[in-house]
Design an enzyme around this catalytic site. Structure first.
Site, PDB file in Angstrom:
ATOM      1  N   ASP A 272       2.801 -12.306  -5.067  1.00 11.50           N
ATOM      2  CA  ASP A 272       1.721 -13.024  -4.504  1.00 11.50           C
ATOM      3  C   ASP A 272       0.782 -12.037  -3.905  1.00 11.50           C
ATOM      4  O   ASP A 272      -0.524 -12.407  -3.427  1.00 11.50           O
ATOM      5  CB  ASP A 272       2.027 -14.027  -3.482  1.00 11.50           C
ATOM      6  CG  ASP A 272       2.407 -13.850  -2.288  1.00 11.50           C
ATOM      7  OD1 ASP A 272       3.205 -12.717  -2.191  1.00 11.50           O
ATOM      8  OD2 ASP A 272       2.242 -14.266  -1.287  1.00 11.50           O
TER       9      ASP A 272
ATOM     10  N   THR B 118       8.238 -12.343   0.617  1.00 16.76           N
ATOM     11  CA  THR B 118       7.181 -13.143   1.414  1.00 16.76           C
ATOM     12  C   THR B 118       6.316 -13.946   0.537  1.00 16.76           C
ATOM     13  O   THR B 118       5.426 -13.050  -0.291  1.00 16.76           O
ATOM     14  CB  THR B 118       6.664 -12.218   2.311  1.00 16.76           C
ATOM     15  OG1 THR B 118       7.331 -11.276   2.828  1.00 16.76           O
ATOM     16  CG2 THR B 118       5.956 -12.987   3.306  1.00 16.76           C
TER      17      THR B 118
ATOM     18  N   ASP C 210       8.950 -11.109  -5.224  1.00 12.49           N
ATOM     19  CA  ASP C 210       8.723 -10.603  -3.989  1.00 12.49           C
ATOM     20  C   ASP C 210       9.219 -11.610  -3.164  1.00 12.49           C
ATOM     21  O   ASP C 210       9.654 -12.933  -3.571  1.00 12.49           O
ATOM     22  CB  ASP C 210       7.177 -10.425  -4.049  1.00 12.49           C
ATOM     23  CG  ASP C 210       6.622 -10.440  -2.540  1.00 12.49           C
ATOM     24  OD1 ASP C 210       6.804  -9.730  -1.797  1.00 12.49           O
ATOM     25  OD2 ASP C 210       5.785 -11.438  -2.482  1.00 12.49           O
TER      26      ASP C 210
HETATM   27  P1  ADP Z   1       6.450  -7.586   1.508  1.00 11.12           P
HETATM   28  O1  ADP Z   1       7.227  -6.910   0.599  1.00 11.12           O
HETATM   29  O2  ADP Z   1       7.306  -8.461   2.281  1.00 11.12           O
HETATM   30  O3  ADP Z   1       5.441  -8.365   1.115  1.00 11.12           O
HETATM   31  P2  ADP Z   1       4.828  -5.594   2.770  1.00 11.12           P
HETATM   32  O4  ADP Z   1       4.883  -4.275   2.089  1.00 11.12           O
HETATM   33  O5  ADP Z   1       3.533  -6.484   3.013  1.00 11.12           O
HETATM   34  O6  ADP Z   1       5.946  -6.700   2.511  1.00 11.12           O
HETATM   35  O7  ADP Z   1       5.268  -5.284   4.481  1.00 11.12           O
HETATM   36  C1  ADP Z   1       6.689  -4.706   4.828  1.00 11.12           C
HETATM   37  C2  ADP Z   1       6.740  -4.594   6.220  1.00 11.12           C
HETATM   38  O8  ADP Z   1       5.885  -3.991   6.763  1.00 11.12           O
HETATM   39  C3  ADP Z   1       6.562  -5.920   6.686  1.00 11.12           C
HETATM   40  O9  ADP Z   1       8.058  -6.569   6.418  1.00 11.12           O
HETATM   41  C4  ADP Z   1       6.445  -5.569   8.449  1.00 11.12           C
HETATM   42  O10 ADP Z   1       7.550  -5.186   9.056  1.00 11.12           O
HETATM   43  C5  ADP Z   1       5.633  -4.533   8.178  1.00 11.12           C
HETATM   44  N1  ADP Z   1       4.096  -4.874   8.233  1.00 11.12           N
HETATM   45  C6  ADP Z   1       3.225  -4.814   7.207  1.00 11.12           C
HETATM   46  N2  ADP Z   1       2.137  -5.183   7.585  1.00 11.12           N
HETATM   47  C7  ADP Z   1       2.315  -5.552   8.972  1.00 11.12           C
HETATM   48  C8  ADP Z   1       1.288  -6.302   9.989  1.00 11.12           C
HETATM   49  N3  ADP Z   1      -0.007  -6.655   9.799  1.00 11.12           N
HETATM   50  N4  ADP Z   1       1.885  -6.606  11.105  1.00 11.12           N
HETATM   51  C9  ADP Z   1       3.018  -6.316  11.438  1.00 11.12           C
HETATM   52  N5  ADP Z   1       3.827  -5.807  10.423  1.00 11.12           N
HETATM   53  C10 ADP Z   1       3.552  -5.356   9.241  1.00 11.12           C
HETATM   54 MG    MG Z   2       4.331 -11.140  -0.636  1.00 12.28          MG
END
Ligand code: ADP
Ligand code: MG
Length: 313
Positions: free
Chosen positions: A253, A46, A44
């Site tokens: 994570d 982030t 992943d």
């Molecule tokens: P990752 O695979 O990077 O952990 P997520 O599935 O958590 O990604 O989120 C994907 C995208 O959705 C983020 O890159 C962001 O653009 C948007 N996003 C998710 N949650 C939030 C939030 N609380 N505030 C703003 N943007 C969000």
């Molecule tokens: Mg992550």
């Protein structure tokens, strides 16, 4: 017969103990056995490749409201979210002494963003995809995203009010970990819900073989299944005979990684991550140190050799 019965458990106990001393916490013995067969590692972005401590890098305010008012709206909405992006915005507001507003009807769109009502106005905060869904027209964000920053867009009724750019640093050990995995003949794939350009930038910095961006949490799970069953002809990835299916380790994570961690042959969680991720994984790496993943694979190989030697003796 006693010696035969002891051959495997003694090697495993030693292996698990050695791992613990190195900051590799192995939950069950089967995981340690499977790890030496892994031929692809899925990560992943982030919090796994990046530090997961993003900061607000810039704010492009397109509205008639002041920057402080926009930050107050963003921070108030994010205050109900647990995403790393939320922390970045809330701590920025705190730094600037900007107070929070009451939020009603808070909602979460997995992998896209959040929504809520402040003073009777409904706001959406999230990815470019989310803004597009609300047919809010958006100028190109290519410059910022190609520098690895994540756009967070504030939308109200088909209009973009502001764009905040969020930057997260790459873990220095991620680069050496990917190199070491390559030297063991293992390919590395990155799955992320983030923007395509942002993902590409981070992947290039770290030396990833293949990137799949803008995926929803359930897609992460399905992509792991595809790798396991050999259904990845359309991928750039070339590993042996693709029809055979691969042994997949997944490192992540977040809450959104948990289903994929459970599906992978070996799930690896960062100790700095969420409890659900740690719960779903067979191995946890202390301090979220991704370079320990390479050590864990070496440990698995040594443990398997130990088992075979013990059996022989
Ligand atoms: P990752 O695979 O990077 O952990 P997520 O599935 O958590 O990604 O989120 C994907 C995208 O959705 C983020 O890159 C962001 O653009 C948007 N996003 C998710 N949650 C939030 C939030 N609380 N505030 C703003 N943007 C969000
Ligand atoms: Mg992550």
């Amino acid at each position: 017969p006693c010696a035969l019965g002891l051959a495997t458990p003694t090697a495993i106990i030693v292996g698990v103990g050695k791992g613990a001393r190195e900051g590799i916490l192995v939950k069950d013995a089967a995981t340690l056995e499977k790890l030496h067969k892994v031929n692809v590692v899925v990560v992943d972005k982030t919090g796994t490749l990046t530090k997961g401590k993003p900061e607000l890098a810039s704010l492009n305010n397109l509205s008639k409201q002041s920057d402080a008012e926009i930050i107050a709206i963003l921070a108030s909405l994010e205050n109900k979210s647990e995403h790393p992006i939320a922390h970045a915005i809330i701590s920025y507001a705190k730094e600037k002494n900007i107070g929070l507003l009451p939020v009603e009807q808070f909602g979460m769109m997995k992998g896209k963003g959040i929504s809520g009502v402040i003073n009777g106005v409904k706001y959406f905060v999230g990815s470019a995809k989310l803004a597009e869904e609300h047919s809010a027209s958006l100028a190109s964000l290519e410059k910022e995203t190609s520098e690895g920053k994540t756009p967070v867009i504030l939308v109200v009724e088909n209009t973009v009010l502001a764009i905040a750019m969020i930057a997260d640093q790459i873990k220095p050990e991620a680069v050496s970990a990917v190199k070491a995995l390559h030297s063991l003949g293992i390919k590395v794939v990155m799955l992320t819900g983030d923007d395509k350009n942002t993902a590409r930038f981070i992947a290039d910095q770290v030396g990833i073989d293949e990137v799949v961006a803008e995926v929803l949490p359930e897609d992460k799970l399905n992509l792991i299944k595809d790798l396991q069953s050999g259904k990845f002809e359309n991928w750039k990835l070339k590993i042996g005979n693709s029809s055979q299916g691969l042994v997949v380790a997944m490192a992540g994570d977040g809450v959104n990684d948990a289903p994929a961690l459970a599906q992978a042959d070996v799930g690896i969680a960062m100790a700095t991550g969420t409890d659900v991720a740690i719960e779903s994984a067979g191995i946890t790496l202390l301090h979220g140190d991704i370079s320990k993943l390479v050590k864990a694979i070496r440990l698995s190989k040594i443990t398997m050799r130990g088992i075979k030697q013990n059996l022989f003796w």
